[in-house]
Design an enzyme around this catalytic site. Structure first.
Site, mmCIF file in Angstrom:
data_model
loop_
_atom_site.group_PDB
_atom_site.id
_atom_site.type_symbol
_atom_site.label_atom_id
_atom_site.label_comp_id
_atom_site.label_asym_id
_atom_site.label_seq_id
_atom_site.Cartn_x
_atom_site.Cartn_y
_atom_site.Cartn_z
ATOM 1 N N GLU A 1 -1.507 -14.901 5.355
ATOM 2 C CA GLU A 1 -0.637 -14.402 6.415
ATOM 3 C C GLU A 1 -1.029 -15.074 7.735
ATOM 4 O OE1 GLU A 1 0.574 -9.845 5.315
ATOM 5 O OE2 GLU A 1 -1.450 -10.145 6.078
ATOM 6 N N ASN B 1 -1.216 -5.496 3.847
ATOM 7 C CA ASN B 1 -1.971 -4.239 3.912
ATOM 8 C C ASN B 1 -1.147 -3.080 4.460
ATOM 9 O OD1 ASN B 1 -4.344 -5.049 2.697
ATOM 10 N ND2 ASN B 1 -5.145 -5.930 4.587
ATOM 11 N N SER C 1 -7.862 -8.016 8.682
ATOM 12 C CA SER C 1 -6.825 -7.562 7.767
ATOM 13 C C SER C 1 -5.945 -6.479 8.367
ATOM 14 C CB SER C 1 -7.470 -7.036 6.473
ATOM 15 O OG SER C 1 -8.468 -6.072 6.768
ATOM 16 N N HIS D 1 -4.967 -14.516 7.975
ATOM 17 C CA HIS D 1 -5.446 -13.488 7.041
ATOM 18 C C HIS D 1 -5.380 -13.990 5.607
ATOM 19 C CE1 HIS D 1 -4.836 -9.384 4.938
ATOM 20 N NE2 HIS D 1 -6.118 -9.720 4.951
#
Length: 293
Positions: A154, A192, A121, A142
Protein backbone atom coordinates in the site's frame (compact mmCIF):
# COMPACT_ATOMS: atom_id res chain seq x y z
CA UNK A 1 13.85 12.15 -9.06
CA UNK A 2 12.09 9.02 -10.35
CA UNK A 3 15.38 7.10 -10.81
CA UNK A 4 17.18 8.53 -7.80
CA UNK A 5 16.69 5.65 -5.34
CA UNK A 6 19.79 3.47 -5.31
CA UNK A 7 20.57 3.03 -1.61
CA UNK A 8 17.82 2.09 0.84
CA UNK A 9 17.87 2.22 4.62
CA UNK A 10 15.58 0.06 6.76
CA UNK A 11 15.08 0.93 10.43
CA UNK A 12 14.16 -2.15 12.44
CA UNK A 13 15.48 -5.67 11.78
CA UNK A 14 12.43 -7.57 13.04
CA UNK A 15 9.96 -9.58 10.99
CA UNK A 16 8.91 -6.70 8.73
CA UNK A 17 12.25 -4.90 8.56
CA UNK A 18 14.35 -7.90 7.60
CA UNK A 19 11.72 -8.82 5.01
CA UNK A 20 11.94 -5.35 3.43
CA UNK A 21 15.75 -5.53 3.41
CA UNK A 22 15.53 -8.99 1.82
CA UNK A 23 13.33 -7.95 -1.13
CA UNK A 24 15.20 -4.67 -1.68
CA UNK A 25 18.60 -6.39 -1.84
CA UNK A 26 17.24 -9.11 -4.10
CA UNK A 27 15.98 -6.38 -6.45
CA UNK A 28 19.50 -4.94 -6.69
CA UNK A 29 19.37 -2.04 -4.22
CA UNK A 30 22.16 -1.36 -1.76
CA UNK A 31 20.64 -1.76 1.71
CA UNK A 32 21.58 -0.55 5.19
CA UNK A 33 19.72 -2.45 7.93
CA UNK A 34 19.59 -0.46 11.17
CA UNK A 35 18.64 -1.51 14.70
CA UNK A 36 19.49 -0.55 18.26
CA UNK A 37 21.61 -3.63 19.08
CA UNK A 38 24.09 -5.94 17.39
CA UNK A 39 22.17 -9.00 18.60
CA UNK A 40 19.00 -7.84 16.84
CA UNK A 41 20.93 -7.16 13.66
CA UNK A 42 22.57 -10.61 13.78
CA UNK A 43 19.16 -12.20 14.28
CA UNK A 44 17.70 -10.19 11.38
CA UNK A 45 20.55 -11.16 9.05
CA UNK A 46 20.21 -14.82 10.06
CA UNK A 47 16.50 -14.67 9.16
CA UNK A 48 17.29 -13.09 5.77
CA UNK A 49 19.89 -15.78 5.07
CA UNK A 50 17.44 -18.53 6.02
CA UNK A 51 14.62 -17.09 3.91
CA UNK A 52 16.90 -16.64 0.90
CA UNK A 53 18.10 -20.25 1.30
CA UNK A 54 14.47 -21.39 1.34
CA UNK A 55 13.89 -19.54 -1.94
CA UNK A 56 16.95 -21.26 -3.43
CA UNK A 57 15.69 -24.69 -2.33
CA UNK A 58 12.33 -23.97 -3.98
CA UNK A 59 14.12 -22.81 -7.15
CA UNK A 60 12.60 -19.32 -6.86
CA UNK A 61 16.07 -17.76 -6.98
CA UNK A 62 19.57 -19.06 -7.76
CA UNK A 63 22.40 -19.55 -5.29
CA UNK A 64 24.23 -16.73 -7.08
CA UNK A 65 21.26 -14.36 -6.61
CA UNK A 66 21.24 -15.21 -2.88
CA UNK A 67 24.95 -14.46 -2.60
CA UNK A 68 24.61 -11.14 -4.42
CA UNK A 69 21.65 -10.11 -2.25
CA UNK A 70 23.54 -10.82 0.99
CA UNK A 71 26.51 -8.81 -0.30
CA UNK A 72 24.15 -5.86 -0.88
CA UNK A 73 23.14 -5.63 2.81
CA UNK A 74 25.16 -3.75 5.41
CA UNK A 75 24.12 -3.46 9.06
CA UNK A 76 24.42 -0.45 11.34
CA UNK A 77 23.65 0.17 15.01
CA UNK A 78 23.91 3.92 14.43
CA UNK A 79 21.65 6.34 12.55
CA UNK A 80 24.86 7.72 11.02
CA UNK A 81 24.99 4.61 8.84
CA UNK A 82 21.85 5.84 7.06
CA UNK A 83 23.24 9.29 6.24
CA UNK A 84 23.77 8.72 2.50
CA UNK A 85 20.62 6.66 1.80
CA UNK A 86 18.22 7.87 -0.89
CA UNK A 87 15.20 6.31 0.83
CA UNK A 88 14.83 5.25 4.47
CA UNK A 89 11.90 3.04 5.51
CA UNK A 90 11.01 2.98 9.20
CA UNK A 91 9.71 -0.41 10.35
CA UNK A 92 9.70 -0.14 14.12
CA UNK A 93 7.04 -1.08 16.65
CA UNK A 94 3.52 0.28 15.94
CA UNK A 95 3.73 3.05 18.54
CA UNK A 96 3.51 6.65 17.38
CA UNK A 97 5.82 8.12 20.02
CA UNK A 98 8.55 5.60 19.09
CA UNK A 99 8.24 6.39 15.40
CA UNK A 100 8.29 10.16 15.98
CA UNK A 101 11.52 9.84 18.02
CA UNK A 102 13.08 7.75 15.23
CA UNK A 103 12.19 10.35 12.59
CA UNK A 104 13.58 13.17 14.73
CA UNK A 105 16.91 11.36 15.11
CA UNK A 106 17.01 10.24 11.47
CA UNK A 107 16.42 13.67 9.97
CA UNK A 108 19.35 15.05 11.96
CA UNK A 109 21.78 12.90 9.92
CA UNK A 110 19.96 12.26 6.63
CA UNK A 111 20.87 14.14 3.45
CA UNK A 112 18.33 16.86 2.54
CA UNK A 113 16.95 15.30 -0.65
CA UNK A 114 16.35 11.81 0.81
CA UNK A 115 12.85 10.34 1.06
CA UNK A 116 11.57 9.16 4.43
CA UNK A 117 8.88 6.47 4.59
CA UNK A 118 7.00 4.59 7.27
CA UNK A 119 5.87 0.99 7.11
CA UNK A 120 3.15 1.81 9.65
CA UNK A 121 0.09 -0.38 9.31
CA UNK A 122 -2.36 2.13 10.75
CA UNK A 123 -1.02 5.52 11.91
CA UNK A 124 -1.93 8.49 9.65
CA UNK A 125 0.97 9.50 7.39
CA UNK A 126 0.26 13.24 7.60
CA UNK A 127 0.66 13.10 11.38
CA UNK A 128 3.94 11.17 11.20
CA UNK A 129 5.27 13.49 8.48
CA UNK A 130 4.83 16.44 10.84
CA UNK A 131 7.55 14.93 13.05
CA UNK A 132 10.12 15.35 10.25
CA UNK A 133 11.91 18.25 8.57
CA UNK A 134 10.62 17.13 5.13
CA UNK A 135 6.87 16.41 5.09
CA UNK A 136 6.81 16.84 1.30
CA UNK A 137 9.35 13.96 1.04
CA UNK A 138 7.49 11.69 3.47
CA UNK A 139 5.24 8.78 2.41
CA UNK A 140 3.67 5.58 3.71
CA UNK A 141 4.97 2.31 2.23
CA UNK A 142 2.98 -0.45 3.91
CA UNK A 143 4.34 -3.91 3.14
CA UNK A 144 2.34 -7.04 3.94
CA UNK A 145 3.67 -9.82 6.16
CA UNK A 146 5.64 -11.94 5.26
CA UNK A 147 7.25 -9.42 2.93
CA UNK A 148 9.09 -11.84 0.58
CA UNK A 149 5.86 -13.77 -0.11
CA UNK A 150 3.10 -11.17 -0.15
CA UNK A 151 2.48 -9.42 -3.47
CA UNK A 152 0.84 -6.20 -2.26
CA UNK A 153 2.25 -2.90 -1.02
CA UNK A 154 0.00 0.00 0.00
CA UNK A 155 1.26 3.49 -0.89
CA UNK A 156 -0.17 6.32 1.21
CA UNK A 157 0.44 10.01 0.54
CA UNK A 158 0.27 12.51 3.35
CA UNK A 159 -1.32 15.89 2.71
CA UNK A 160 2.17 17.34 2.00
CA UNK A 161 3.65 14.48 -0.05
CA UNK A 162 4.80 15.88 -3.40
CA UNK A 163 4.49 14.21 -6.81
CA UNK A 164 8.22 13.58 -7.18
CA UNK A 165 8.29 11.62 -3.91
CA UNK A 166 5.24 9.58 -4.90
CA UNK A 167 6.65 8.82 -8.37
CA UNK A 168 10.06 7.79 -7.04
CA UNK A 169 8.48 5.57 -4.39
CA UNK A 170 6.12 3.97 -6.90
CA UNK A 171 9.06 3.13 -9.16
CA UNK A 172 10.97 1.65 -6.20
CA UNK A 173 8.06 -0.61 -5.19
CA UNK A 174 7.51 -1.68 -8.80
CA UNK A 175 11.18 -2.71 -9.04
CA UNK A 176 10.60 -4.96 -6.03
CA UNK A 177 8.06 -6.87 -8.14
CA UNK A 178 5.15 -5.86 -5.91
CA UNK A 179 1.64 -4.75 -6.86
CA UNK A 180 0.65 -1.31 -5.59
CA UNK A 181 -2.65 -0.28 -4.01
CA UNK A 182 -2.87 3.48 -3.43
CA UNK A 183 -4.76 4.39 -0.25
CA UNK A 184 -6.01 7.69 1.05
CA UNK A 185 -4.55 8.75 4.40
CA UNK A 186 -7.22 7.37 6.73
CA UNK A 187 -6.46 5.28 9.85
CA UNK A 188 -5.37 1.69 8.98
CA UNK A 189 -5.58 2.44 5.20
CA UNK A 190 -7.26 -0.30 3.10
CA UNK A 191 -6.10 -3.77 4.14
CA UNK A 192 -6.14 -3.33 7.91
CA UNK A 193 -9.28 -1.17 7.83
CA UNK A 194 -11.03 -4.32 6.56
CA UNK A 195 -8.92 -7.11 8.09
CA UNK A 196 -8.48 -6.01 11.71
CA UNK A 197 -12.17 -5.40 12.49
CA UNK A 198 -12.80 -8.94 11.19
CA UNK A 199 -10.13 -10.31 13.56
CA UNK A 200 -11.54 -8.20 16.40
CA UNK A 201 -15.03 -9.58 15.70
CA UNK A 202 -13.64 -13.12 15.77
CA UNK A 203 -12.19 -12.35 19.21
CA UNK A 204 -15.59 -11.02 20.32
CA UNK A 205 -17.12 -14.27 19.03
CA UNK A 206 -14.70 -16.17 21.30
CA UNK A 207 -15.23 -13.74 24.21
CA UNK A 208 -19.02 -14.12 24.04
CA UNK A 209 -18.83 -17.92 23.88
CA UNK A 210 -20.29 -18.28 20.40
CA UNK A 211 -17.51 -20.74 19.55
CA UNK A 212 -14.13 -21.88 20.84
CA UNK A 213 -10.79 -21.14 19.17
CA UNK A 214 -10.81 -24.28 17.01
CA UNK A 215 -14.41 -23.81 15.90
CA UNK A 216 -13.94 -20.16 14.94
CA UNK A 217 -10.77 -20.81 12.94
CA UNK A 218 -12.18 -23.92 11.26
CA UNK A 219 -15.38 -22.04 10.36
CA UNK A 220 -13.49 -19.32 8.51
CA UNK A 221 -10.97 -21.65 6.87
CA UNK A 222 -13.51 -24.17 5.65
CA UNK A 223 -16.57 -21.94 5.38
CA UNK A 224 -14.95 -18.88 3.79
CA UNK A 225 -11.77 -20.45 2.32
CA UNK A 226 -9.44 -18.23 4.36
CA UNK A 227 -5.91 -19.70 4.34
CA UNK A 228 -5.60 -19.06 8.10
CA UNK A 229 -8.27 -18.74 10.74
CA UNK A 230 -8.66 -15.20 12.18
CA UNK A 231 -7.35 -16.17 15.64
CA UNK A 232 -4.38 -18.02 14.13
CA UNK A 233 -3.74 -14.95 11.97
CA UNK A 234 -3.95 -12.65 15.00
CA UNK A 235 -1.24 -14.72 16.71
CA UNK A 236 0.88 -14.50 13.55
CA UNK A 237 0.51 -10.70 13.31
CA UNK A 238 1.05 -10.20 17.05
CA UNK A 239 -1.78 -9.42 19.45
CA UNK A 240 -0.07 -6.20 20.55
CA UNK A 241 0.00 -5.02 16.93
CA UNK A 242 -3.66 -6.01 16.47
CA UNK A 243 -4.58 -4.02 19.57
CA UNK A 244 -2.56 -0.98 18.46
CA UNK A 245 -4.32 -0.93 15.08
CA UNK A 246 -7.77 -1.28 16.65
CA UNK A 247 -6.95 1.57 19.04
CA UNK A 248 -5.88 3.79 16.12
CA UNK A 249 -9.14 2.95 14.31
CA UNK A 250 -11.27 3.52 17.42
CA UNK A 251 -9.61 6.84 18.27
CA UNK A 252 -9.21 8.07 14.69
CA UNK A 253 -12.71 7.29 13.44
CA UNK A 254 -14.63 7.67 16.73
CA UNK A 255 -16.95 4.77 15.95
CA UNK A 256 -17.86 2.17 18.60
CA UNK A 257 -17.71 -0.63 16.04
CA UNK A 258 -13.90 -0.39 16.25
CA UNK A 259 -13.75 -0.84 20.05
CA UNK A 260 -11.03 -3.43 20.83
CA UNK A 261 -12.44 -6.59 22.37
CA UNK A 262 -11.72 -6.76 26.14
CA UNK A 263 -10.31 -10.27 25.66
CA UNK A 264 -7.72 -8.91 23.22
CA UNK A 265 -6.76 -6.27 25.78
CA UNK A 266 -6.47 -8.93 28.50
CA UNK A 267 -4.20 -11.16 26.42
CA UNK A 268 -1.90 -8.25 25.62
CA UNK A 269 -1.79 -7.21 29.30
CA UNK A 270 -0.84 -10.80 30.18
CA UNK A 271 2.01 -10.71 27.67
CA UNK A 272 0.33 -13.34 25.50
CA UNK A 273 1.16 -11.73 22.18
CA UNK A 274 0.97 -14.75 19.88
CA UNK A 275 3.75 -16.64 18.15
CA UNK A 276 6.51 -14.25 19.21
CA UNK A 277 5.89 -14.97 22.91
CA UNK A 278 4.83 -18.60 22.35
CA UNK A 279 1.32 -17.96 23.70
CA UNK A 280 -1.73 -16.21 22.38
CA UNK A 281 -4.96 -17.79 21.22
CA UNK A 282 -2.76 -20.86 20.79
CA UNK A 283 0.04 -22.22 22.97
CA UNK A 284 3.09 -22.84 20.77
CA UNK A 285 5.42 -24.33 23.39
CA UNK A 286 4.74 -27.97 22.49
CA UNK A 287 5.15 -30.00 19.33
CA UNK A 288 2.02 -28.47 17.81
CA UNK A 289 -0.12 -25.41 18.65
CA UNK A 290 -2.85 -26.00 21.27
CA UNK A 291 -5.82 -23.62 21.70
CA UNK A 292 -5.72 -21.66 24.96
CA UNK A 293 -9.54 -21.36 25.17
Amino acid sequence: MAGMIKKVGVIGSGQMGNGIAHVAALAGFDVVLNDVSLDRLKSGMATINGNLSRQVSKKIITEDAKKQALEKIQSSESMDGLADCDLVIESAVEKEETKRKIFHDLCAVLKPDAIVASNTSSIPITRLAAATDRPEKFIGIHFMNPVPLMELVELIRGINTDDATFDATREFVTRLGKTIAVSEDFPAFIVNRILLPMINEAIYTLYEGVGNVEAIDAAMKLGAHHPMGPLELADFIGLDTCLSIMQVLHEGLADSKYRPCPLLVKYVEAGWLGRKTQRGFYDYRGEKPVPTR
